[in-house]
Design an enzyme around this catalytic site. Sequence first.
Site, PDB file in Angstrom:
ATOM      1  N   SER A  31     -61.973  44.594  -5.271  1.00 39.39           N
ATOM      2  CA  SER A  31     -62.675  45.472  -4.325  1.00 39.39           C
ATOM      3  C   SER A  31     -63.500  44.678  -3.316  1.00 39.39           C
ATOM      4  O   SER A  31     -64.212  43.734  -3.680  1.00 39.39           O
ATOM      5  CB  SER A  31     -63.605  46.419  -5.090  1.00 39.39           C
ATOM      6  OG  SER A  31     -64.414  47.123  -4.167  1.00 39.39           O
TER       7      SER A  31
ATOM      8  N   THR B   9     -63.588  53.962  -7.373  1.00 39.19           N
ATOM      9  CA  THR B   9     -62.244  53.643  -6.913  1.00 39.19           C
ATOM     10  C   THR B   9     -61.232  53.950  -8.016  1.00 39.19           C
ATOM     11  O   THR B   9     -61.592  54.506  -9.066  1.00 39.19           O
ATOM     12  CB  THR B   9     -62.164  52.189  -6.373  1.00 39.19           C
ATOM     13  OG1 THR B   9     -60.889  52.002  -5.755  1.00 39.19           O
ATOM     14  CG2 THR B   9     -62.367  51.139  -7.448  1.00 39.19           C
TER      15      THR B   9
ATOM     16  N   LYS C 287     -61.362  58.441  -8.945  1.00 40.10           N
ATOM     17  CA  LYS C 287     -61.829  59.262  -7.820  1.00 40.10           C
ATOM     18  C   LYS C 287     -61.713  60.769  -8.073  1.00 40.10           C
ATOM     19  O   LYS C 287     -62.487  61.544  -7.539  1.00 40.10           O
ATOM     20  CB  LYS C 287     -61.051  58.913  -6.541  1.00 40.10           C
ATOM     21  CG  LYS C 287     -61.448  57.585  -5.918  1.00 40.10           C
ATOM     22  CD  LYS C 287     -60.728  57.407  -4.582  1.00 40.10           C
ATOM     23  CE  LYS C 287     -61.003  56.043  -4.002  1.00 40.10           C
ATOM     24  NZ  LYS C 287     -60.429  55.853  -2.671  1.00 40.10           N
TER      25      LYS C 287
HETATM   26  P1  NAP Z   1     -51.959  57.346  -5.021  1.00 40.91           P
HETATM   27  O1  NAP Z   1     -52.925  58.437  -5.278  1.00 40.91           O
HETATM   28  O2  NAP Z   1     -51.216  56.739  -6.151  1.00 40.91           O
HETATM   29  O3  NAP Z   1     -50.896  57.961  -3.968  1.00 40.91           O
HETATM   30  C1  NAP Z   1     -49.899  57.232  -3.379  1.00 40.91           C
HETATM   31  C2  NAP Z   1     -48.781  58.189  -2.914  1.00 40.91           C
HETATM   32  O4  NAP Z   1     -47.768  57.393  -2.346  1.00 40.91           O
HETATM   33  C3  NAP Z   1     -48.137  58.963  -4.035  1.00 40.91           C
HETATM   34  O5  NAP Z   1     -48.799  60.164  -4.284  1.00 40.91           O
HETATM   35  C4  NAP Z   1     -46.728  59.171  -3.510  1.00 40.91           C
HETATM   36  O6  NAP Z   1     -46.668  60.314  -2.677  1.00 40.91           O
HETATM   37  C5  NAP Z   1     -46.502  57.958  -2.660  1.00 40.91           C
HETATM   38  N1  NAP Z   1     -45.722  56.953  -3.370  1.00 40.91           N
HETATM   39  C6  NAP Z   1     -46.103  56.209  -4.429  1.00 40.91           C
HETATM   40  N2  NAP Z   1     -45.103  55.399  -4.826  1.00 40.91           N
HETATM   41  C7  NAP Z   1     -44.061  55.656  -3.990  1.00 40.91           C
HETATM   42  C8  NAP Z   1     -42.754  55.160  -3.891  1.00 40.91           C
HETATM   43  N3  NAP Z   1     -42.284  54.210  -4.726  1.00 40.91           N
HETATM   44  N4  NAP Z   1     -41.944  55.659  -2.908  1.00 40.91           N
HETATM   45  C9  NAP Z   1     -42.400  56.601  -2.057  1.00 40.91           C
HETATM   46  N5  NAP Z   1     -43.647  57.114  -2.104  1.00 40.91           N
HETATM   47  C10 NAP Z   1     -44.461  56.641  -3.057  1.00 40.91           C
HETATM   48  O7  NAP Z   1     -52.640  56.140  -4.263  1.00 40.91           O
HETATM   49  P2  NAP Z   1     -53.814  56.210  -3.177  1.00 40.91           P
HETATM   50  O8  NAP Z   1     -55.119  56.072  -3.839  1.00 40.91           O
HETATM   51  O9  NAP Z   1     -53.577  57.383  -2.310  1.00 40.91           O
HETATM   52  O10 NAP Z   1     -53.567  54.837  -2.380  1.00 40.91           O
HETATM   53  C11 NAP Z   1     -52.398  54.686  -1.616  1.00 40.91           C
HETATM   54  C12 NAP Z   1     -52.502  53.416  -0.782  1.00 40.91           C
HETATM   55  O11 NAP Z   1     -53.579  53.525   0.132  1.00 40.91           O
HETATM   56  C13 NAP Z   1     -52.765  52.145  -1.600  1.00 40.91           C
HETATM   57  O12 NAP Z   1     -51.977  51.119  -1.050  1.00 40.91           O
HETATM   58  C14 NAP Z   1     -54.231  51.862  -1.357  1.00 40.91           C
HETATM   59  O13 NAP Z   1     -54.523  50.477  -1.419  1.00 40.91           O
HETATM   60  C15 NAP Z   1     -54.404  52.376   0.052  1.00 40.91           C
HETATM   61  N6  NAP Z   1     -55.783  52.800   0.347  1.00 40.91           N
HETATM   62  C16 NAP Z   1     -56.424  52.217   1.398  1.00 40.91           C
HETATM   63  C17 NAP Z   1     -57.715  52.601   1.706  1.00 40.91           C
HETATM   64  C18 NAP Z   1     -58.438  51.958   2.853  1.00 40.91           C
HETATM   65  O14 NAP Z   1     -59.664  52.111   2.939  1.00 40.91           O
HETATM   66  N7  NAP Z   1     -57.764  51.262   3.744  1.00 40.91           N
HETATM   67  C19 NAP Z   1     -58.351  53.601   0.947  1.00 40.91           C
HETATM   68  C20 NAP Z   1     -57.653  54.186  -0.104  1.00 40.91           C
HETATM   69  C21 NAP Z   1     -56.349  53.783  -0.407  1.00 40.91           C
HETATM   70  P3  NAP Z   1     -45.457  61.368  -2.867  1.00 40.91           P
HETATM   71  O15 NAP Z   1     -45.474  61.743  -4.317  1.00 40.91           O
HETATM   72  O16 NAP Z   1     -45.819  62.462  -1.948  1.00 40.91           O
HETATM   73  O17 NAP Z   1     -44.173  60.708  -2.477  1.00 40.91           O
END
Ligand code: NAP
Length: 276
Positions: free
Chosen positions: A11, A58, A62
């Site tokens: 983080s 995180t 969350k």
């Molecule tokens: P999450 O809750 O696990 O959600 C990720 C989503 O991506 C899943 O719900 C799924 O959506 C899709 N997904 C996952 N694996 C996949 C695959 N193999 N193929 C296609 N779609 C896939 O994760 P999150 O917390 O939202 O985080 C997602 C990303 O955002 C991470 O890389 C994280 O590091 C980044 N992030 C960045 C920030 C920032 O401040 N820049 C903040 C938070 C998160 P579907 O089921 O709809 O396909």
Amino acid sequence: FGIIGCPVSHSASPLMHNTSFFELSMPSVYVPFYVKPENLADAVRGLRALGIAGFNVTIPHKETVLSFLDEVDPFARKVGSVNTVVNQEGKFVGYNTDGYGFVASLKEDLNFNFYGKSCVVLGSGGAARGILGALGEASLSELTLVSRNKKKAEALRFLIPDISFSAIQYDSEDLVECLSKADIVINTTPIGMGGLSEKSPVDNFSWVSTNQIVVDIIYNPRYTYFLKEAQSHGATIVNGVGMLAMQGVLAFKHFTQKDGSYQSLKKVIENSDLMI
Ligand code: NAP
């Protein structure tokens, strides 16, 4: 102050908040706490007993942390996700700064305003929910949510009321047309990071044009395969560093009522050894 997560060593939040405390000459400190899912209830009880001033939350807490808080603000309740908890005279109050941080970072970096814009969001996970909640207040003209599961995406329609909304899957014949008419395309999936660094959420980049903005909220690596391809096809690209820094600025404001420097935080993240 601190952050709870599992894992948490990656983080950037301790670096960001300690930078702001230093820059504002505040006698506060911010530390990471590794908390396994099965220990979340005890950890929150412990933070209460210790009288922590506030903490970030995180992965993977969350969503689950909501049930251990005294109050959750309406936006965080709506998106079902809390990333910031403030100890307000003994009461733990939860907020979500991810979605507003995303919108505010694009305003700050590109002077981009979502008003009247057409938008495609890839993925429907936790980060997407925060972003969709903020976009629901941003007067877009239309939004297409792309998911592996259309029903799951449809279920998030309530976050963007009063806006033309469609949910499609990656195999939809409408995908390329939706992407090509979008002003902004946002990847919220983890495809492009970790073991998926050579992969992209979409394989075909024929839709990209020079007047489009393509965003990947992944910040590590700085530039994913998806962003590199979009850039090589002429789009303006944005990575996740701005969103990360701005959610930190907004969390800091909840914690301290003070304004941290967005530009400083971006710089310390960019220069840190947390980045690959
Ligand atoms: P999450 O809750 O696990 O959600 C990720 C989503 O991506 C899943 O719900 C799924 O959506 C899709 N997904 C996952 N694996 C996949 C695959 N193999 N193929 C296609 N779609 C896939 O994760 P999150 O917390 O939202 O985080 C997602 C990303 O955002 C991470 O890389 C994280 O590091 C980044 N992030 C960045 C920030 C920032 O401040 N820049 C903040 C938070 C998160 P579907 O089921 O709809 O396909």
